[in-house]
Motif scaffolding. Structure first.
Motif, short mmCIF file in Angstrom:
data_model
loop_
_atom_site.label_atom_id
_atom_site.label_comp_id
_atom_site.label_asym_id
_atom_site.label_seq_id
_atom_site.Cartn_x
_atom_site.Cartn_y
_atom_site.Cartn_z
N GLU A 1 0.90 -1.38 0.00
CA GLU A 1 0.04 -0.20 0.01
C GLU A 1 0.81 1.16 -0.07
O GLU A 1 1.85 1.27 0.66
N GLU A 2 0.59 2.13 -0.71
CA GLU A 2 1.36 3.38 -1.00
C GLU A 2 1.57 4.29 0.22
O GLU A 2 2.82 4.69 0.57
N SER A 3 0.61 4.24 1.13
CA SER A 3 0.56 5.08 2.22
C SER A 3 1.64 4.39 3.34
O SER A 3 2.24 4.96 3.85
N ALA A 4 1.49 3.16 3.34
CA ALA A 4 2.24 2.40 4.49
C ALA A 4 3.88 2.29 3.75
O ALA A 4 4.61 2.51 4.88
N LEU A 5 4.08 2.35 2.60
CA LEU A 5 5.29 2.32 2.12
C LEU A 5 5.99 3.79 2.33
O LEU A 5 7.04 3.86 2.74
N ALA A 6 5.32 4.74 2.01
CA ALA A 6 5.57 6.06 2.29
C ALA A 6 6.05 6.32 3.70
O ALA A 6 6.93 7.06 3.98
N GLU A 7 5.26 5.93 4.71
CA GLU A 7 5.52 5.97 5.98
C GLU A 7 6.75 5.54 6.36
O GLU A 7 7.80 6.09 7.10
N ILE A 8 6.98 4.35 5.94
CA ILE A 8 8.52 3.64 6.14
C ILE A 8 9.73 4.39 5.51
O ILE A 8 10.54 4.57 6.18
N VAL A 9 9.49 4.77 4.17
CA VAL A 9 10.45 5.49 3.61
C VAL A 9 10.89 6.82 4.30
O VAL A 9 11.98 7.37 4.59
N ASP A 10 9.66 7.71 4.55
CA ASP A 10 9.70 8.83 5.28
C ASP A 10 10.58 8.88 6.63
O ASP A 10 11.57 9.48 7.12
N THR A 11 10.21 7.65 7.58
CA THR A 11 10.76 7.76 8.86
C THR A 11 12.19 7.02 8.98
O THR A 11 12.84 7.74 9.66
N LEU A 12 12.19 6.20 7.99
CA LEU A 12 13.71 5.74 7.94
C LEU A 12 14.69 7.02 7.39
O LEU A 12 15.75 7.37 7.98
N SER A 13 14.31 7.78 6.31
CA SER A 13 15.14 8.70 5.78
C SER A 13 15.32 9.85 6.73
O SER A 13 16.26 10.49 7.09
N ALA A 14 14.02 10.38 7.65
CA ALA A 14 14.44 11.38 8.44
C ALA A 14 15.24 10.92 9.57
O ALA A 14 16.11 11.58 10.12
N HIS A 15 15.10 9.89 9.97
CA HIS A 15 16.10 9.21 11.07
C HIS A 15 17.59 9.31 10.71
O HIS A 15 18.37 9.61 11.65
N HIS A 16 17.82 8.67 9.58
CA HIS A 16 19.28 8.50 9.29
C HIS A 16 19.58 10.09 8.62
O HIS A 16 20.86 10.24 8.76
N GLU A 17 18.97 10.61 7.94
CA GLU A 17 19.34 12.13 7.66
C GLU A 17 19.56 12.94 8.85
O GLU A 17 20.59 13.81 8.84
N SER A 18 18.91 13.01 9.85
CA SER A 18 19.24 13.66 11.27
C SER A 18 20.54 13.14 11.73
O SER A 18 21.36 14.09 12.25
N GLN A 19 21.04 12.03 11.61
CA GLN A 19 22.27 11.46 11.94
C GLN A 19 23.64 12.13 11.24
O GLN A 19 24.69 11.90 11.75
N VAL A 20 23.44 12.40 9.85
CA VAL A 20 24.56 12.93 9.15
C VAL A 20 24.52 14.18 8.84
O VAL A 20 25.13 14.79 8.01
N GLY A 21 23.37 15.02 9.41
CA GLY A 21 23.40 16.39 9.16
C GLY A 21 22.69 16.90 7.97
O GLY A 21 22.82 17.71 7.46
N GLY A 22 21.90 15.63 7.29
CA GLY A 22 21.22 16.05 5.87
C GLY A 22 20.08 16.35 6.05
O GLY A 22 19.19 16.58 7.19
N ASP A 23 19.33 16.93 5.02
CA ASP A 23 18.06 17.42 5.23
C ASP A 23 16.99 16.96 3.91
O ASP A 23 16.02 17.22 3.70
N TRP A 24 17.42 15.72 3.32
CA TRP A 24 16.42 15.00 2.30
C TRP A 24 15.38 14.56 3.00
O TRP A 24 15.63 13.93 4.38
N ARG A 25 13.89 14.85 2.52
CA ARG A 25 12.91 14.27 2.72
C ARG A 25 12.13 13.54 1.93
O ARG A 25 11.95 13.86 0.85
N TYR A 26 11.46 12.50 2.17
CA TYR A 26 10.54 12.00 1.26
C TYR A 26 9.30 13.13 1.31
O TYR A 26 8.57 13.32 2.42
N GLU A 27 8.71 13.57 -0.02
CA GLU A 27 7.64 14.48 -0.16
C GLU A 27 6.52 13.65 -0.77
O GLU A 27 6.62 13.47 -2.22
N HIS A 28 5.54 13.33 -0.21
CA HIS A 28 4.30 12.63 -0.90
C HIS A 28 3.82 13.25 -1.94
O HIS A 28 3.19 12.63 -2.82
#
Length: 206
Positions: free
Chosen positions: A114-141
């Motif tokens: 399901e698109e919404s469930a996949l989007a949540e996983i991608v958004d949450t994972l990327s936000a977590h790891h971007e914050s650890q490396v000082g990045g600002d990429w975010r998934y934009e639905h």
């Protein structure tokens, strides 16, 4: 996994710490009669003794078509232990070994796309790891180019049914040996050695 009683950990906060330290796991399942492993980051959720992992496979990965029994391996720090670090009189009979901490999580996988469930996983994972490396990429639905990328992945959830925590940290040795090994590990200057030393000190009487 073989876990000697001396090294078995039962406090699930130890599992919390392993995942927080490194959520890049190895997921193993049997596919066409042979073991198949995928290495990937996961989202972790624990409520009491209930544990769930969520993540996604590439759709091209054969494991993305497999549901059912699986094993998730959570990797912790590890370090070589020299027998010369033991100060007790039995040192002559000691042999080299390896200290480590890891977890095996056994359970069943369910797949979803399901698109919404996949989007949540991608958004949450990327936000977590971007914050650890000082990045600002975010998934934009609301971006078509981001949503179309979701077609290339398959989501999964692993409901954990059995947990094994193996913290092999010289618990079968006298306390003096354990402190001496921890001190030797701290002196090497290697990050993993220092992590193992910290775990040893947390589990060794003063």
């Amino acid at each position: 996994m073989y876990v000697p009683a001396s090294f078995a950990e039962t406090d699930l906060t130890a599992l919390d710490a392993l995942i927080e330290r490194d959520n890049f796991i190895t997921l193993v399942a049997v596919l066409d009669g042979a073991p198949h492993a995928t290495h990937l980051p996961v989202l972790y959720r624990r409520d009491g003794e209930r544990v769930e992992l969520r993540g996604h496979f590439s759709r091209a990965n054969p494991q993305s078509r497999l549901s059912g029994a699986a094993l998730a391996i959570v990797h912790g720090p590890h370090a070589y232990i020299s027998p010369g670090w033991y100060p007790d009189e039995a040192a002559a009979s000691r042999v080299p070994t390896w200290n480590y901490a890891l977890a095996h999580l056994h359970g069943g996988i369910e797949l979803f796309d399901e698109e919404s469930a996949l989007a949540e996983i991608v958004d949450t994972l990327s936000a977590h790891h971007e914050s650890q490396v000082g990045g600002d990429w975010r998934y934009e639905h609301d971006r078509d180019d981001h949503r179309v990328q979701l077609r290339g992945i398959v989501g999964f959830s692993l409901t954990v049914e059995r947990i094994q925590l193996n913290f092999k940290l010289n618990q079968n040795h006298p306390v003096g040996n354990r402190h001496a090994v921890a001190s030797s590990l701290e002196s090497t200057g290697r990050p993993y050695d220092a992590e193992v030393a910290r775990l040893m000190r947390e589990r060794t009487p003063v």
